[in-house]
Design a protein around this motif. Sequence first.
Motif, short mmCIF file in Angstrom:
data_model
loop_
_atom_site.label_atom_id
_atom_site.label_comp_id
_atom_site.label_asym_id
_atom_site.label_seq_id
_atom_site.Cartn_x
_atom_site.Cartn_y
_atom_site.Cartn_z
N HIS A 24 -4.72 14.23 7.38
CA HIS A 24 -4.23 13.44 6.25
C HIS A 24 -3.00 14.07 5.62
O HIS A 24 -2.10 13.36 5.16
CB HIS A 24 -5.35 13.31 5.20
CG HIS A 24 -4.98 12.53 3.98
ND1 HIS A 24 -4.84 11.16 3.98
CD2 HIS A 24 -4.67 12.95 2.72
CE1 HIS A 24 -4.49 10.76 2.77
NE2 HIS A 24 -4.38 11.82 1.99
N GLU A 92 7.07 4.72 -1.76
CA GLU A 92 5.83 4.03 -1.39
C GLU A 92 5.06 3.60 -2.63
O GLU A 92 4.98 4.34 -3.62
CB GLU A 92 4.96 4.94 -0.54
CG GLU A 92 3.67 4.27 -0.05
CD GLU A 92 2.84 5.19 0.84
OE1 GLU A 92 3.10 5.23 2.05
OE2 GLU A 92 1.95 5.88 0.30
N LYS A 94 1.33 1.61 -3.44
CA LYS A 94 0.10 1.04 -2.89
C LYS A 94 -0.50 0.04 -3.88
O LYS A 94 -0.88 0.42 -5.00
CB LYS A 94 -0.89 2.16 -2.57
CG LYS A 94 -0.44 3.03 -1.39
CD LYS A 94 -1.32 4.24 -1.20
CE LYS A 94 -1.00 5.31 -2.23
NZ LYS A 94 -1.72 6.59 -1.96
N LYS A 121 8.60 0.57 -0.76
CA LYS A 121 7.79 0.34 0.44
C LYS A 121 6.37 -0.05 0.01
O LYS A 121 5.51 0.79 -0.22
CB LYS A 121 7.76 1.60 1.32
CG LYS A 121 9.15 2.15 1.65
CD LYS A 121 10.02 1.13 2.35
CE LYS A 121 11.41 1.68 2.65
NZ LYS A 121 12.33 0.65 3.18
N LEU A 122 6.16 -1.36 -0.11
CA LEU A 122 4.85 -1.84 -0.55
C LEU A 122 3.80 -1.71 0.55
O LEU A 122 4.03 -2.10 1.68
CB LEU A 122 4.94 -3.31 -0.97
CG LEU A 122 5.51 -3.65 -2.35
CD1 LEU A 122 5.55 -5.15 -2.53
CD2 LEU A 122 4.70 -3.00 -3.46
N LYS A 123 2.66 -1.16 0.20
CA LYS A 123 1.49 -1.14 1.08
C LYS A 123 0.41 -1.93 0.37
O LYS A 123 -0.14 -1.49 -0.64
CB LYS A 123 1.03 0.30 1.34
CG LYS A 123 2.04 1.13 2.12
CD LYS A 123 1.50 2.51 2.45
CE LYS A 123 0.36 2.45 3.44
NZ LYS A 123 -0.11 3.81 3.85
N ILE A 124 0.12 -3.13 0.88
CA ILE A 124 -0.75 -4.08 0.19
C ILE A 124 -2.08 -4.20 0.92
O ILE A 124 -2.13 -4.35 2.14
CB ILE A 124 -0.07 -5.45 0.09
CG1 ILE A 124 1.27 -5.33 -0.65
CG2 ILE A 124 -0.97 -6.46 -0.62
CD1 ILE A 124 2.12 -6.58 -0.62
N GLU A 125 -3.17 -4.14 0.15
CA GLU A 125 -4.51 -4.31 0.70
C GLU A 125 -5.27 -5.38 -0.07
O GLU A 125 -5.15 -5.47 -1.30
CB GLU A 125 -5.30 -3.00 0.61
CG GLU A 125 -4.91 -1.93 1.58
CD GLU A 125 -5.87 -0.75 1.52
OE1 GLU A 125 -6.92 -0.82 2.18
OE2 GLU A 125 -5.58 0.21 0.80
N HIS A 140 -5.99 6.46 -5.24
CA HIS A 140 -5.62 5.94 -3.92
C HIS A 140 -4.88 4.62 -3.99
O HIS A 140 -4.47 4.09 -2.96
CB HIS A 140 -6.87 5.80 -3.05
CG HIS A 140 -7.58 7.11 -2.81
ND1 HIS A 140 -6.90 8.28 -2.57
CD2 HIS A 140 -8.91 7.42 -2.80
CE1 HIS A 140 -7.77 9.27 -2.41
NE2 HIS A 140 -9.00 8.77 -2.55
N LEU A 141 -4.72 4.07 -5.19
CA LEU A 141 -3.90 2.89 -5.41
C LEU A 141 -2.97 3.17 -6.58
O LEU A 141 -3.35 3.88 -7.53
CB LEU A 141 -4.76 1.67 -5.76
CG LEU A 141 -5.44 0.87 -4.66
CD1 LEU A 141 -6.21 -0.29 -5.29
CD2 LEU A 141 -4.47 0.34 -3.62
N ASP A 142 -1.77 2.61 -6.52
CA ASP A 142 -0.85 2.74 -7.66
C ASP A 142 -1.10 1.63 -8.67
O ASP A 142 -0.96 1.85 -9.88
CB ASP A 142 0.60 2.68 -7.17
CG ASP A 142 0.96 3.91 -6.34
OD1 ASP A 142 0.83 5.02 -6.85
OD2 ASP A 142 1.37 3.73 -5.17
#
Length: 312
Positions: A24, A92, A94, A121-125, A140-142
């Motif tokens: 990680h 980044e 999140k 840099k979007l990381k979408i869940e 773990h999320l913004d």
Amino acid sequence: MTITQLEYVLAVAEHQNFTKAAEHRFVTQPTLSMQIQKLEDQLDILIFDRSKKPIELTEVGKRIVAQAKNIVNESHRIQDIVDQQKGFIGGEFKLGIIPTVMPTLLPMFLKSFIKKFPKVKLKIEELTTEEIMSRLNEGHLDAAIAATPLESETIKERVLYYEPFVAYIPENHRLKSKKTIDVSDLDLEDMLLLEDGHCFRDGVINLCKAFKTQHDETFQLESGSIETLIRLSDENLGMTLLPYLHTLELNKSQKNNLHYFTEPSPAREVSLIFHKSELKMQIVNALKDNIASIIRGAIAFQNVQIISPLSK
């Protein structure tokens, strides 16, 4: 003692495994283990009980990890201060979005946001509200987009819009002839619901219970998606309630099944939420402004009554 050592400690505490923690952090396992060992030697204590499988924190290790989170977060804040001073919006980010918002809201703002802020840099869940709250609190999320209010002391909420509920009533249903419906008309016994775990389901149940005593009977049908609820309703298996944005893409025939509530319309509050210690506020603000500017043209309802998304 270094920030890097503390980051390694946090990684092992999270993954409960030195090898996974090293992967990680993108370092070799011997390097990570050596740095944690050096920290333990310096402090003259054991942070981890390596005899346990999976690895566990010692009692003093739990206190060290809690403090390490604060220190690492504060160290990241320095870069955040510099970014804000320079007016830099990038890096980044999140973002979590609940399932009943993702398919309607994301296509509305994503292209516009990427074009306006290409360095982000979007990381979408897609995550449930419960998963979102857990990940926000764990760092773990913004940020996330969810139905509110959530009544959490650790989470801040910024309202994006209010989305009315709309009844979807098929042929042969007892309410089909009514042009507008009252909340008191609803009955859970002939209503299709989302599966447990969806906050929109909890909102519908709260809405019904607020105006009418219900029997403790099992619901007839439950589904994991709003699209499936619509299809089941089209088969005359019951009525359902839809968030307003989901009604915009229905075909002409399906729109004939829509019935609006008498005002004030029951509605959900949809907000951008983030941890009270969130660092990337320039991106949070950019997201909020971008979404708010787009959604204004889609939802014009004013006289609404907010229904709680919390299970009661």
